[in-house]
Scaffold this active site. Structure first.
Site, mmCIF file in Angstrom:
data_model
loop_
_atom_site.group_PDB
_atom_site.id
_atom_site.type_symbol
_atom_site.label_atom_id
_atom_site.label_comp_id
_atom_site.label_asym_id
_atom_site.label_seq_id
_atom_site.Cartn_x
_atom_site.Cartn_y
_atom_site.Cartn_z
ATOM 1 N N HIS A 1 7.619 -0.446 -10.716
ATOM 2 C CA HIS A 1 8.055 -0.032 -9.369
ATOM 3 C C HIS A 1 7.691 -1.100 -8.340
ATOM 4 O O HIS A 1 6.701 -0.985 -7.628
ATOM 5 C CB HIS A 1 7.404 1.305 -9.038
ATOM 6 C CG HIS A 1 7.688 1.840 -7.672
ATOM 7 N ND1 HIS A 1 8.820 1.508 -6.942
ATOM 8 C CD2 HIS A 1 6.978 2.713 -6.882
ATOM 9 C CE1 HIS A 1 8.789 2.144 -5.779
ATOM 10 N NE2 HIS A 1 7.689 2.870 -5.727
ATOM 11 N N GLY B 1 6.387 7.043 0.693
ATOM 12 C CA GLY B 1 5.059 7.219 1.257
ATOM 13 C C GLY B 1 5.100 7.697 2.695
ATOM 14 O O GLY B 1 5.990 7.337 3.453
ATOM 15 N N CYS C 1 10.997 9.170 -3.812
ATOM 16 C CA CYS C 1 10.083 9.667 -2.777
ATOM 17 C C CYS C 1 9.603 8.471 -1.965
ATOM 18 O O CYS C 1 9.734 7.324 -2.378
ATOM 19 C CB CYS C 1 8.908 10.416 -3.390
ATOM 20 S SG CYS C 1 7.925 9.447 -4.560
ATOM 21 N N CYS D 1 9.082 2.913 -0.107
ATOM 22 C CA CYS D 1 9.661 2.842 -1.461
ATOM 23 C C CYS D 1 11.181 2.913 -1.491
ATOM 24 O O CYS D 1 11.785 2.605 -2.517
ATOM 25 C CB CYS D 1 9.084 3.952 -2.329
ATOM 26 S SG CYS D 1 7.301 3.811 -2.558
#
Length: 461
Positions: A393, A427, A425, A138
């Site tokens: 996103h 993954g 954040c 991300c």
């Protein structure tokens, strides 16, 4: 003794201003006691021109995957318009660009690398300009920007483009191949495979974030995004994309121009969200309404040394001050920003109170709420134009999208908005954050007041 402390403080600040990380300040930047027996907070020199600055930052609209405006758009046709925009709108010769680095997550690596190269050609770049991709999930778009900054600082080239691309219509989230059975013997490795929604539930349970708090965060995100869109707040950062929409029943193609984010739901209420069922855990609290949307989009950021921008007479949108990536427990990967933000602020030589705006990716309302509360952030400074729960996103593009949104908003707010942060954040248990300074600030208009501190210049009031 006092003079020694003064010089030590000066050296710390000078090390922050030096052009190369890890080395002492250059010989032409020297800490010294002022003639008035005073201690200057810092001394600018030619190193100032070695700052890496942003001269352009643009994005496409963010659209709902498989249902929105880009559902029938090729990924390279998403990226090409923003690559073209950063050079056309600044007048930079595309041949001068030393590298193009694009963050992307879901597409097969070799295929996406080729698509990005093709996009560069569609955008008018010559064959001499190289392209590569980067994947830190991300944070990929932000990592691409940071990689270009690092390369410019290292002297590999003077001008570069960092950006991001994701078509979740074309490339769904899926694991390919089998999973190594060794994960059974390592809990951390095993937790890297947890569905992101389960990590959201873990954050909510471990840190006490209620369903009501999560739904309230989603309502605010949609309300702020709807107000920003209605007032034209995003117009300066969005590049129109000429594409097509295909009727799934008849196959008929319709030419369209996409200029607005299409995932925003004006009028979203707590009552509406309370009706939604949880998605990942029957007794949980994460729903489709309080999580980020699955989206398509792209963004690009043009970076260069301040010296180059000055020589070309280009306005400076922002200055890249620091970047940090951190690791956290994969089972609660959403807490990443709570760790990355303080680290990035410290790396920039600042304090948390110095930050005027935060772009925190709203992967899930649970982790977004936790991070804001854990750091005690002022709600009026966070995601002032909404976040991923409303906008969407597109994984690899989010870092570039947030950077464009942050810098354009800082410019609109003027000299009293000096520092901003982009953070998310990641993954498998990580977080990333970058600090930007507004490029148009000529004076320290919002510096903290200083009283009873003998180690700063007496000019600091």
């Amino acid at each position: 003794m006092e003079n020694t402390k003064m010089q030590m403080r000066q050296q710390v600040l000078l090390d922050h201003l030096k052009p190369e990380t890890g080395r002492r300040a250059a010989a032409n930047v020297v800490s010294s006691i002022c003639s008035a027996n005073d201690s200057a907070a810092y001394q600018r020199s030619s190193d100032f021109l070695d700052d890496v600055v942003v001269v352009a930052a643009y994005r496409t609209a963010i659209c709902r995957a498989k249902r929105g405006g880009f559902k029938d758009t090729y990924p390279d046709d998403l990226l090409a318009p923003v690559l073209r925009a950063v050079v056309e709108k600044t007048g930079v010769n595309p041949a001068e660009v030393g590298d193009i680095v694009i963050g992307s997550v879901l597409a097969p690596g070799a295929q996406r690398a080729n698509e990005c190269r093709m996009a560069a050609f569609f955008a008018g770049f010559p064959e001499t300009v190289p392209v590569r991709t980067v994947n830190r999930q991300c944070s990929s778009g932000l990592q691409a920007i940071a990689d270009v900054v690092a390369a410019i600082k290292a002297g590999f080239y003077d001008i570069g483009i960092g950006g991001g691309l994701e078509s979740m219509s074309v490339n769904p989230m899926a694991w390919e191949g089998s999973v190594n059975p060794r994960v059974e013997s390592n809990q951390r490795a095993q937790d890297c495979l947890l569905p992101m929604g389960i990590t959201s539930e873990n954050v909510a349970e471990r840190y006490g974030v209620s369903r009501k708090q999560q739904d309230a965060a989603a309502v605010k995100s949609h309300a702020k995004a709807a107000a920003a869109r209605a007032s034209g707040r995003f117009k300066d950062e969005i590049i129109p994309v000429h594409t097509k929409l295909v009727d799934p029943k008849t196959g008929e193609e319709k030419k369209v121009t996409i200029i607005e984010d299409d995932g925003i739901r004006p009028g979203t209420s707590l009552a509406d969200l309370a009706k939604l069922k949880t998605v990942f855990k029957k007794s949980g609290s994460t729903t489709a309404g309080n999580a980020s949307q699955v989206s398509d989009g792209a963004g690009a950021v043009l970076l260069m040394k301040r010296r180059t921008a000055v020589e070309k007479g280009l306005p400076i949108l922002g200055v890249f001050r620091s970047f940090v990536a951190v690791g956290v427990d994969p089972a609660v990967m959403g807490i990443g920003p709570a760790v990355a933000i303080p680290a990035a602020v410290k790396a920039a030589g600042l304090e948390l109170d110095d930050i005027d705006l935060f772009e925190i990716n709203e992967a899930f309302a649970s982790q977004y709420t936790y991070c804001a509360q854990e750091l005690g952030l002022d709600e009026e400074k966070i995601n002032v134009n909404g976040g991923a729960m409303a906008l969407g996103h597109p994984l690899g593009a989010t870092g570039a999208r947030c950077t464009a949104t942050l810098l354009h908003e800082m410019k609109k707010r003027g000299k009293d908005c000096r520092f901003g942060i982009v953070t998310m954040c990641i993954g498998s248990g990580m977080g990333a954050a970058a600090v930007f300074e507004q490029g148009a600030v000529d004076q320290v208009s919002n510096a903290r007041s200083v009283s009873g501190h003998t180690l700063l210049s007496r000019d600091a009031k």
